[in-house]
Design a protein around this motif. Sequence first.
Motif, PDB file in Angstrom:
ATOM      1  N   THR A 124       6.368  -3.309  11.118  1.00 15.79           N
ATOM      2  CA  THR A 124       5.966  -1.984  10.273  1.00 15.79           C
ATOM      3  C   THR A 124       4.715  -2.235  11.106  1.00 15.79           C
ATOM      4  OG1 THR A 124       5.575  -3.651   8.209  1.00 15.79           O
ATOM      5  CG2 THR A 124       3.975  -1.263   7.872  1.00 15.79           C
ATOM      6  N   TYR A 140      -1.676  -2.097   5.935  1.00 16.21           N
ATOM      7  CA  TYR A 140      -0.258  -3.426   6.264  1.00 16.21           C
ATOM      8  C   TYR A 140      -1.084  -4.471   5.630  1.00 16.21           C
ATOM      9  CZ  TYR A 140      -0.551  -3.902  10.273  1.00 16.21           C
ATOM     10  OH  TYR A 140      -0.574  -4.142  11.954  1.00 16.21           O
ATOM     11  N   PHE A 186       3.176  -0.599   3.157  1.00 11.55           N
ATOM     12  CA  PHE A 186       2.410   0.113   4.208  1.00 11.55           C
ATOM     13  C   PHE A 186       2.261   1.335   3.217  1.00 11.55           C
ATOM     14  CE2 PHE A 186       5.742   1.755   6.148  1.00 11.55           C
ATOM     15  CZ  PHE A 186       5.049   3.567   6.137  1.00 11.55           C
ATOM     16  N   TYR A 212       6.190   3.028   1.277  1.00 13.03           N
ATOM     17  CA  TYR A 212       4.711   3.219   1.556  1.00 13.03           C
ATOM     18  C   TYR A 212       4.115   4.198   0.842  1.00 13.03           C
ATOM     19  CZ  TYR A 212       6.303   8.024   3.325  1.00 13.03           C
ATOM     20  OH  TYR A 212       6.629   9.465   3.950  1.00 13.03           O
TER      21      TYR A 212
END
Length: 398
Positions: free
Chosen positions: A131, A122, A98, A55
């Motif tokens: 997620t 995302y 994400f 991320y």
Amino acid sequence: MWTVYLKELLELLRDRKTFIFTLLLPIVAMPMIFGGLGYLSSTIFKKAQHKELSYALFGKDNAPGLSERFAREKGLREVPLANQDAIKAAIDNDRITFAIVIPDGFEEAMAAHRQARVTLHYNNAVALDMTHKRVAAVIDAHNGALREQALSAMNMSRAELRFALNPIELEELSTAGTRERMGALVGGFLPYILLMVCLMAAMYPAIDLGAGEKERGTLETLLLAPIARTSLVLAKFLVLFTVGLTSALLMVASMGLLLALFGGSLEGGLAQMVRAIGARDLAMVALMLVPTAAIFASILLSISIYAKSYKEASGMISPLMMLLIVPIVVAMLPGVELNWFWSMVPLTNVSLAMKELVKGTMDYRMFSAILLSTTLIAGALLAWCRWWFNREDVLFRS
């Protein structure tokens, strides 16, 4: 009658397609397919739960506490990005899963007891979206910590703090046991599989025994034999009944053996449900298959003897399969439970009864009623099949 029965049965067993549909499919193929699918879906779900997600985080200085919580979370790995404009491209090429954007003024809003917002970028166009669930768990944990911190400053006791956080707590006490809950989830698929196997196993032999005999011209020879027409119908019916029922029973035995051998490796509620299913439940499931196999055999033989050729019989039986699936699928719909109304609906009642047996909540009065009504329907269909077989315009339809 028994001579014709043994002759037809022997001919079918010599046929490779019948062997595959009657023996190989229920014993090996279907349990392997469904067992493999169950194992595969369980493995994929566990892998998605523990998969490392990369991320990007923008605005760390705006919320140091939240940033540290993401950094401490297991299974998350931060990847630096140049700027927010690179987020979409990074997600599209799988560089990150994400991105979190924390706006300016986040800490000031928290200090002033105002609601603040963070943005999650995302791709949610995936079948198994873990997620959002994993990010939401981190945010919820941070929200809980912030609430406790804010309320603790008001010198509240622990009881007052619990009241402020959750004024009403819903305590759930389910009357359903583990077997009942798990049986409601997976029990609906069992009748669908068993009844479909029972139908499919008898389908090909039915076409051969009726339309196939007509096409080969051997039906006339059979009719000239010194045997009553009723005995001839019964012999053909019993062949289809034997094939369909044997196939379904073999599948019950195969799945029972599979669960006995590998059921111990299962975990959680599913394992408890499997261990709770006894030999009596399996015997009652097998008992429900007897009149059902007779219903399928009567219908398939009637259609086959009506058809002029093998091709026409195949064309007429294929749509019938869709029609027969409907009452079986109805039993899987939410809200459809076994009661006196549904116990009178053919095939749906059998499917619901099997589901109740898996759940361990079978009402044996309804079980008897379903068994009796299904047997009567099977007897009526067999009588109709005999009447159909006695009509010359059907036998020699041109």
